[in-house]
Design a protein around this motif. Structure first.
Motif, mmCIF file in Angstrom:
data_model
loop_
_atom_site.group_PDB
_atom_site.id
_atom_site.type_symbol
_atom_site.label_atom_id
_atom_site.label_comp_id
_atom_site.label_asym_id
_atom_site.label_seq_id
_atom_site.Cartn_x
_atom_site.Cartn_y
_atom_site.Cartn_z
ATOM 1 N N VAL A 40 1.076 -1.062 -0.004
ATOM 2 C CA VAL A 40 0.010 -0.172 -0.002
ATOM 3 C C VAL A 40 0.806 1.289 -0.074
ATOM 4 C CG1 VAL A 40 -1.670 1.448 1.379
ATOM 5 C CG2 VAL A 40 -2.022 -1.146 1.066
ATOM 6 N N GLU A 41 1.935 1.108 0.770
ATOM 7 C CA GLU A 41 2.880 2.440 0.742
ATOM 8 C C GLU A 41 3.543 2.715 -0.714
ATOM 9 O OE1 GLU A 41 5.725 1.514 3.791
ATOM 10 O OE2 GLU A 41 4.459 2.122 5.361
ATOM 11 N N GLU A 42 3.730 1.474 -1.515
ATOM 12 C CA GLU A 42 4.193 1.572 -2.812
ATOM 13 C C GLU A 42 3.384 2.011 -3.829
ATOM 14 O OE1 GLU A 42 6.621 -1.566 -5.332
ATOM 15 O OE2 GLU A 42 7.268 -1.511 -3.356
ATOM 16 N N HIS A 43 2.041 1.412 -3.739
ATOM 17 C CA HIS A 43 0.926 1.551 -4.823
ATOM 18 C C HIS A 43 0.004 2.539 -4.283
ATOM 19 C CE1 HIS A 43 2.964 -2.381 -5.599
ATOM 20 N NE2 HIS A 43 2.715 -1.867 -6.896
ATOM 21 N N GLY A 44 -0.047 2.952 -3.237
ATOM 22 C CA GLY A 44 -1.102 3.936 -2.734
ATOM 23 C C GLY A 44 -2.317 3.504 -2.497
ATOM 24 N N GLU A 45 -2.500 2.063 -2.748
ATOM 25 C CA GLU A 45 -3.846 1.235 -2.081
ATOM 26 C C GLU A 45 -3.704 0.054 -2.747
ATOM 27 O OE1 GLU A 45 -7.100 3.421 -4.114
ATOM 28 O OE2 GLU A 45 -6.701 2.490 -6.114
ATOM 29 N N LEU A 46 -4.615 -0.965 -2.285
ATOM 30 C CA LEU A 46 -4.776 -2.315 -2.849
ATOM 31 C C LEU A 46 -5.250 -2.347 -4.117
ATOM 32 C CD1 LEU A 46 -6.427 -4.156 0.487
ATOM 33 C CD2 LEU A 46 -4.050 -4.171 -0.343
ATOM 34 N N SER A 47 -4.659 -3.471 -4.903
ATOM 35 C CA SER A 47 -5.333 -3.500 -6.147
ATOM 36 C C SER A 47 -6.876 -4.010 -6.015
ATOM 37 C CB SER A 47 -4.444 -4.511 -6.946
ATOM 38 O OG SER A 47 -4.651 -5.754 -6.275
ATOM 39 N N GLU A 48 -7.372 -4.212 -6.964
ATOM 40 C CA GLU A 48 -8.739 -4.589 -7.017
ATOM 41 C C GLU A 48 -8.575 -6.040 -6.593
ATOM 42 O OE1 GLU A 48 -12.662 -5.309 -10.049
ATOM 43 O OE2 GLU A 48 -11.542 -3.292 -10.268
ATOM 44 N N ALA A 49 -7.875 -6.727 -7.196
ATOM 45 C CA ALA A 49 -7.921 -8.125 -6.778
ATOM 46 C C ALA A 49 -7.497 -8.525 -5.378
ATOM 47 C CB ALA A 49 -6.910 -8.956 -7.928
ATOM 48 N N LEU A 50 -6.440 -7.662 -4.737
ATOM 49 C CA LEU A 50 -6.354 -7.705 -3.352
ATOM 50 C C LEU A 50 -7.298 -7.471 -2.731
ATOM 51 C CD1 LEU A 50 -2.380 -6.741 -3.510
ATOM 52 C CD2 LEU A 50 -3.318 -9.020 -2.786
ATOM 53 N N ASP A 51 -7.807 -6.189 -3.059
ATOM 54 C CA ASP A 51 -9.043 -5.590 -1.884
ATOM 55 C C ASP A 51 -10.140 -6.936 -1.951
ATOM 56 O OD1 ASP A 51 -10.167 -3.564 -0.657
ATOM 57 O OD2 ASP A 51 -11.756 -3.346 -2.300
ATOM 58 N N GLY A 52 -10.274 -7.730 -2.975
ATOM 59 C CA GLY A 52 -11.180 -8.835 -3.232
ATOM 60 C C GLY A 52 -10.834 -9.850 -1.772
ATOM 61 N N VAL A 53 -9.440 -9.974 -1.830
ATOM 62 C CA VAL A 53 -9.261 -11.151 -0.835
ATOM 63 C C VAL A 53 -8.453 -10.469 0.736
ATOM 64 C CG1 VAL A 53 -8.727 -12.694 -2.631
ATOM 65 C CG2 VAL A 53 -6.870 -11.366 -1.661
ATOM 66 N N ILE A 54 -8.161 -9.182 0.853
ATOM 67 C CA ILE A 54 -7.683 -8.651 2.051
ATOM 68 C C ILE A 54 -8.837 -7.851 2.680
ATOM 69 C CG2 ILE A 54 -5.928 -7.132 2.863
ATOM 70 C CD1 ILE A 54 -4.804 -9.805 1.728
ATOM 71 N N ARG A 55 -8.941 -7.976 3.939
ATOM 72 C CA ARG A 55 -9.901 -7.332 4.569
ATOM 73 C C ARG A 55 -9.138 -5.955 5.360
ATOM 74 N NH1 ARG A 55 -12.141 -8.436 10.176
ATOM 75 N NH2 ARG A 55 -10.302 -10.045 10.026
ATOM 76 N N THR A 56 -9.657 -5.044 5.372
ATOM 77 C CA THR A 56 -8.855 -3.629 5.761
ATOM 78 C C THR A 56 -9.754 -3.079 6.727
ATOM 79 O OG1 THR A 56 -7.956 -3.270 3.603
ATOM 80 C CG2 THR A 56 -7.823 -1.449 5.238
ATOM 81 N N TYR A 57 -9.198 -2.755 8.081
ATOM 82 C CA TYR A 57 -9.909 -2.035 8.971
ATOM 83 C C TYR A 57 -8.978 -1.173 9.948
ATOM 84 C CZ TYR A 57 -8.507 -5.800 12.139
ATOM 85 O OH TYR A 57 -7.545 -6.705 12.667
ATOM 86 N N ASP A 58 -9.483 -0.018 10.294
ATOM 87 C CA ASP A 58 -8.839 0.847 11.078
ATOM 88 C C ASP A 58 -9.008 0.986 12.405
ATOM 89 O OD1 ASP A 58 -7.213 2.065 8.686
ATOM 90 O OD2 ASP A 58 -9.445 3.157 8.229
ATOM 91 N N TYR A 59 -8.089 0.697 13.438
ATOM 92 C CA TYR A 59 -8.482 0.861 14.877
ATOM 93 C C TYR A 59 -7.091 1.611 15.475
ATOM 94 C CZ TYR A 59 -4.618 -2.620 14.754
ATOM 95 O OH TYR A 59 -3.401 -3.293 14.709
ATOM 96 N N ASN A 60 -7.380 1.817 16.629
ATOM 97 C CA ASN A 60 -6.435 2.481 17.626
ATOM 98 C C ASN A 60 -5.811 1.612 18.475
ATOM 99 O OD1 ASN A 60 -6.801 5.412 16.732
ATOM 100 N ND2 ASN A 60 -8.964 5.307 18.012
ATOM 101 N N ASP A 61 -4.463 1.862 18.645
ATOM 102 C CA ASP A 61 -3.635 0.830 19.432
ATOM 103 C C ASP A 61 -2.997 1.770 20.540
ATOM 104 O OD1 ASP A 61 -2.585 -1.606 20.590
ATOM 105 O OD2 ASP A 61 -1.504 -1.967 18.838
ATOM 106 N N ILE A 62 -2.166 1.051 21.293
ATOM 107 C CA ILE A 62 -1.317 1.907 22.020
ATOM 108 C C ILE A 62 0.142 1.364 21.764
ATOM 109 C CG2 ILE A 62 -0.447 2.082 24.561
ATOM 110 C CD1 ILE A 62 -3.346 1.561 25.385
#
Length: 141
Positions: free
Chosen positions: A110-132
């Motif tokens: 994602v750092e290299e390409h800016g976002e997931l490709s459509e194919a990767l987005d279909g198999v990778i779940r993305t979620y944002d959260y806060n951690d310590i």
């Protein structure tokens, strides 16, 4: 409970976890050493079974199997998975992806390409959260 108290409690839990992990490693090593001494003494005394404290301890012959090192296999010109398949044992082979490896690889992607490709987005779940994040405090001079 204040935020500072919660953080201090959290710190204590992390320290306890580290202590328990170290104690568990030490305990497991002590268990293995005790088993080795007991099995050897049972062999030496020709005593295949002993009972104490409501438990029966029996000398049990076992055989263990493990994969040879990559160096040994390379020296013999063998491919471990290929041999398993040739011997009809391919059913035990499981393709896996380590979760931490996936995390770091996709983060770099994602750092290299800016976002997931459509194919990767279909198999990778993305979620944002806060951690310590915890880091050792350094004293400034």
């Amino acid at each position: 409970m204040t935020l500072l108290e919660m953080v201090k409690d959290y710190q204590g839990l992390l320290e306890r976890k580290a202590t328990l992990e170290a104690e568990t490693k030490e305990n497991n090593a002590a268990i293995e050493a005790a088993k080795a001494r007991i099995t050897q003494q049972m062999v030496d005394d020709d005593c295949p079974r002993i009972t104490t404290g409501g438990y029966n301890y029996s000398l049990t012959p076992k055989t263990s199997y493990s994969k040879r090192s990559e160096e040994d296999l390379a020296a013999q010109g063998l491919d471990f998975l290929e041999v398993l398949r040739e011997e009809g044992l391919g059913g035990i082979i499981k393709e896996t992806v380590n979760a931490q490896t996936l995390q770091s690889t996709i983060k770099n992607y994602v750092e290299e390409h800016g976002e997931l490709s459509e194919a990767l987005d279909g198999v990778i779940r993305t979620y944002d959260y806060n951690d310590i994040t915890r880091r050792k405090e350094t004293k400034k001079k």
